[in-house]
Design an enzyme around this catalytic site. Structure first.
Site, mmCIF file in Angstrom:
data_model
loop_
_atom_site.group_PDB
_atom_site.id
_atom_site.type_symbol
_atom_site.label_atom_id
_atom_site.label_comp_id
_atom_site.label_asym_id
_atom_site.label_seq_id
_atom_site.Cartn_x
_atom_site.Cartn_y
_atom_site.Cartn_z
ATOM 1 N N SER A 206 -5.705 13.724 -2.998
ATOM 2 C CA SER A 206 -6.999 14.295 -2.624
ATOM 3 C C SER A 206 -7.895 14.490 -3.857
ATOM 4 O O SER A 206 -9.091 14.679 -3.714
ATOM 5 C CB SER A 206 -6.782 15.643 -1.949
ATOM 6 O OG SER A 206 -6.077 16.503 -2.825
ATOM 7 N N CYS B 150 3.126 20.755 -4.320
ATOM 8 C CA CYS B 150 1.815 20.093 -4.305
ATOM 9 C C CYS B 150 1.656 19.468 -5.687
ATOM 10 O O CYS B 150 2.003 20.097 -6.701
ATOM 11 C CB CYS B 150 0.746 21.149 -4.048
ATOM 12 S SG CYS B 150 -0.935 20.642 -4.460
ATOM 13 N N THR B 151 1.135 18.253 -5.738
ATOM 14 C CA THR B 151 1.099 17.552 -7.023
ATOM 15 C C THR B 151 0.073 18.137 -8.000
ATOM 16 O O THR B 151 0.070 17.773 -9.172
ATOM 17 C CB THR B 151 0.824 16.046 -6.823
ATOM 18 O OG1 THR B 151 -0.369 15.895 -6.034
ATOM 19 C CG2 THR B 151 1.984 15.368 -6.126
ATOM 20 N N HIS B 152 -0.772 19.036 -7.525
ATOM 21 C CA HIS B 152 -1.650 19.743 -8.466
ATOM 22 C C HIS B 152 -0.886 20.826 -9.247
ATOM 23 O O HIS B 152 -1.297 21.195 -10.338
ATOM 24 C CB HIS B 152 -2.791 20.456 -7.726
ATOM 25 C CG HIS B 152 -3.945 19.576 -7.338
ATOM 26 N ND1 HIS B 152 -3.857 18.641 -6.332
ATOM 27 C CD2 HIS B 152 -5.220 19.511 -7.811
ATOM 28 C CE1 HIS B 152 -5.035 18.035 -6.191
ATOM 29 N NE2 HIS B 152 -5.875 18.545 -7.081
ATOM 30 N N THR C 226 0.591 17.187 0.502
ATOM 31 C CA THR C 226 -0.018 17.417 1.814
ATOM 32 C C THR C 226 0.004 16.149 2.668
ATOM 33 O O THR C 226 0.397 16.183 3.837
ATOM 34 C CB THR C 226 -1.473 17.902 1.617
ATOM 35 O OG1 THR C 226 -1.438 19.057 0.778
ATOM 36 C CG2 THR C 226 -2.130 18.223 2.930
ATOM 37 N N TYR D 245 -7.501 18.911 0.721
ATOM 38 C CA TYR D 245 -7.030 18.464 2.031
ATOM 39 C C TYR D 245 -6.194 19.565 2.711
ATOM 40 O O TYR D 245 -6.084 19.600 3.922
ATOM 41 C CB TYR D 245 -6.099 17.242 1.883
ATOM 42 C CG TYR D 245 -6.749 15.907 1.641
ATOM 43 C CD1 TYR D 245 -8.101 15.770 1.318
ATOM 44 C CD2 TYR D 245 -5.978 14.747 1.733
ATOM 45 C CE1 TYR D 245 -8.651 14.509 1.097
ATOM 46 C CE2 TYR D 245 -6.527 13.489 1.524
ATOM 47 C CZ TYR D 245 -7.859 13.376 1.198
ATOM 48 O OH TYR D 245 -8.393 12.129 0.985
ATOM 49 N N GLY D 246 -5.540 20.383 1.886
ATOM 50 C CA GLY D 246 -4.476 21.256 2.388
ATOM 51 C C GLY D 246 -4.906 22.332 3.350
ATOM 52 O O GLY D 246 -4.083 22.917 4.054
HETATM 53 N N1 DGL Z 1 -2.269 17.321 -4.547
HETATM 54 C C1 DGL Z 1 -2.362 17.684 -3.145
HETATM 55 C C2 DGL Z 1 -0.975 18.033 -2.647
HETATM 56 O O1 DGL Z 1 -0.028 17.597 -3.272
HETATM 57 C C3 DGL Z 1 -3.413 18.705 -2.939
HETATM 58 C C4 DGL Z 1 -3.831 18.847 -1.517
HETATM 59 C C5 DGL Z 1 -5.173 19.459 -1.311
HETATM 60 O O2 DGL Z 1 -6.147 18.777 -1.591
HETATM 61 O O3 DGL Z 1 -5.229 20.573 -0.817
HETATM 62 O O4 DGL Z 1 -0.757 18.694 -1.668
#
Ligand code: DGL
Length: 271
Positions: free
Chosen positions: A11, A186-188, A75, A42-43
């Site tokens: 995202s 979450c990858t962030h 997500t 997105y989450g």
């Molecule tokens: N990096 C996304 C994840 O791993 C972030 C999702 C988001 O945009 O909320 O869930």
């Protein structure tokens, strides 16, 4: 051997945690990255919207000649992996199963903390996969909806009072419950690793979904004899909002220069 590129998407900036690890593991690969920075996060959205956005992200990436698609987003991996895998002819790989397996194996006391977006936690996917591997594990899940917007705005460093406060607020119940393993689902969130590690303490093992996902990609390509023979890879980046914001933060996250001129802008609503 397969010289074609790997398509990676998220995202926003979070998927760069997967790209960073792919660069370490597979330095010869060509990567096409798309970050949907115009529609992040997105989450907090419904499953229907996440699937719609993810289909558009994949449709854009498929304008390139790809050997695999990596969903570098917890997500989308929890919510749309099956749909995307069924609709596309190449391997579509997510970050959730590798992270869940790593956590299930890492825990010593059987108490695992899980943090992710609201959509990821709501899906129950991480818990299901952890219990498949370790049926006795207790999983304490905590959605952290403010982490992604803070990271996207560059608020991820130790000493930043806003992120330190949010980390303490979200993680206090997990710390009090005595988790010995914490899935950064979450990858962030690996971008918050220093702040989170300092709060949880050295006895808690952090599982980085972005890095675990990258390791699984390396294994899958190697098993399928699909690694690139090139000595040095090529990186292309695309976003759906301002390139300047992305190039600045991407350079910090990746540890190498991502020039603004190297980032393309995409009208993702056309796909
Ligand atoms: N990096 C996304 C994840 O791993 C972030 C999702 C988001 O945009 O909320 O869930």
């Amino acid at each position: 051997m397969d010289k074609r590129a790997i398509g990676v998407f998220d995202s926003g900036l979070g998927g760069l945690t997967t790209v960073r690890e792919l660069h370490q593991l597979l330095p010869g690969e060509e990567i096409v990255y798309f970050g949907d920075t115009g529609r992040v996060p997105y989450g907090s959205r419904s499953a229907e919207t996440i699937v719609k956005y993810a289909r558009q992200d994949v449709a854009f990436l498929r304008t390139f000649d790809l050997k695999a698609i990596v969903i570098a987003c917890g997500t989308v991996s929890t919510t749309a992996l099956e749909v995307l895998a069924a609709e596309n002819p190449m391997p579509v790989l997510g970050v959730v199963a590798p992270a869940a397996q790593a956590a299930a194996r890492a825990t010593r006391n059987g108490t695992i903390g899980l943090i992710g977006t609201q959509a990821s936690i709501r899906s129950g996917a991480y818990e299901r996969l952890i219990r498949q591997e370790n049926p006795g594990a207790r999983v304490l899940a905590q959605p952290c909806p403010l982490f992604v917007p803070l990271v996207e705005n560059g608020r991820f460093r130790r000493g930043d009072i806003v992120i330190e406060t949010m980390v303490a607020e979200y993680l206090a119940p997990l710390k009090e419950a005595g988790v010995d393993t914490l899935v950064l689902g979450c990858t962030h969130y690996p971008l918050l690793e220093e702040v989170i590690a300092a709060y949880m303490g050295p006895q808690v093992r952090l599982i980085n979904a972005g890095a675990e996902g990258a390791r699984a990609v390396a294994e899958a390509l190697s098993r399928g004899d699909a690694l690139s023979p090139a000595a040095e890879g090529r990186y292309r980046y695309f976003v759906s909002d301002r390139q300047a914001d992305f190039s600045h933060l991407a350079s910090i996250f990746l540890g190498w220069e991502v020039a603004e001129s190297a980032v393309g802008q995409v009208d993702i609503s056309r796909y």
